[in-house]
Scaffold this active site. Structure first.
Site, PDB file in Angstrom:
ATOM      1  N   SER A   1      -5.011  -9.191   3.021  1.00  0.00           N
ATOM      2  CA  SER A   1      -4.165  -8.938   4.190  1.00  0.00           C
ATOM      3  C   SER A   1      -4.515  -7.555   4.694  1.00  0.00           C
ATOM      4  O   SER A   1      -5.140  -6.762   3.975  1.00  0.00           O
ATOM      5  CB  SER A   1      -2.701  -8.994   3.744  1.00  0.00           C
TER       6      SER A   1
ATOM      7  N   TYR B   1       4.855  -7.532  -1.025  1.00  0.00           N
ATOM      8  CA  TYR B   1       3.712  -8.225  -0.412  1.00  0.00           C
ATOM      9  C   TYR B   1       2.525  -7.264  -0.317  1.00  0.00           C
ATOM     10  O   TYR B   1       1.384  -7.605  -0.647  1.00  0.00           O
ATOM     11  CB  TYR B   1       4.139  -8.723   0.969  1.00  0.00           C
TER      12      TYR B   1
END
Ligand code: GCO
Length: 253
Positions: free
Chosen positions: A144, A157
């Site tokens: 990400s 996350y």
């Protein structure tokens, strides 16, 4: 283009009943791979398989929870029993949970780390236990922008995705000599269910468009080419890398 051809290969894509996972599965199938769709809900998986089969692709489904150690091991034992060799593993399964750290419960922290990071190790280990003796294999982890940069409200996350970058390198370090390439894709801001709330927020939407040189959100199918490259012979001397498919966002201020 034989360099990018995946005929004769089987690819397991975790978390592929929808979203990015489904787009990855479709892309790999279009490049010739047999794909194994995975998710926790067998009905959802059967539904996801339909359009791919209708398009003529070779599709299997394997319902198991990537956070359940015994279930992951059992799934790979079933692949062995059925003579299914996983040549390509795409560790896509993931969740998001947005909350400021001051209010964040440890259980929620752990749930996000387990689903987004530990599961990639767990499924990766089982796949690699079969790839190592064969002397070949492709592992693609999903990072990400938060593999590099933090964003408020998504701490677990961010930590998991930072970990994905280093897990990818650790896999390359240990399994490279066995003919395995482990690389990662770092998607930018994509139009998925996971990001629905962000897309609907006019301020966030404007921020993404102004921060991204492409001036728009990405579409899931725009990640397929990078996955095909990393799954194919075209990337046989590429190992431990994370490739950002982000419309240029990570490269600019
Ligand atoms: C968020 C999103 C992330 C991003 C993605 C960007 O809250 O920031 O849910 O999933 O879209 O990771 O690379």
């Amino acid at each position: 283009m034989t360099l990018f051809d995946l005929h004769g290969k089987t690819a397991l894509v975790t978390g592929s009943s929808r979203g990015l996972g489904f787009a990855f599965a479709r892309g790999l199938a279009e490049a010739g791979a047999r794909v194994v769709l995975n998710g926790v809900d067998p009905d959802r998986l059967a539904e996801a398989a339909n359009p791919l089969r209708a398009a003529g692709h070779d599709v299997l489904t394997a319902a198991f929870d990537v956070t359940d150690e015994a279930a992951v091991i059992a799934a790979f034992d079933r692949f062995d029993a059925d003579g299914i060799e996983i040549h390509i593993l795409l560790n896509n399964a993931g969740i998001q949970f947005r909350k400021p750290m001051l209010d964040l419960a440890t259980a929620d922290w752990q749930r996000v780390i387990d689903t987004n990071l530990t599961s990639a190790f767990r499924v990766g280990r089982e796949a690699a236990r079969r790839m190592v003796p064969r002397g070949s294999g492709k592992i693609i982890n999903i990072g990400s922008l938060t593999s590099e940069l933090a964003r408020a409200t998504v701490a677990p996350y961010t930590v998991a995705k930072g970990g994905i970058k280093m897990l990818t390198r650790a896999m390359a370090a240990e399994w490279g000599e066995h003919g395995i390439q482990a690389n990662a894709i770092g998607p930018g801001y994509m139009v998925t269910d996971m990001n629905e709330a962000l897309i609907a927020d006019p301020q966030f939407d404007a921020w993404v468009k102004s921060r991204t040189p492409a001036r728009r959100w990405g579409r899931p199918e725009e990640l397929a080419g990078t996955a095909i490259y990393l799954a194919s012979d075209a990337s046989n001397y590429v190992n431990g890398q994370i490739i950002y498919a982000d419309g240029g966002m990570i490269s600019v201020l």
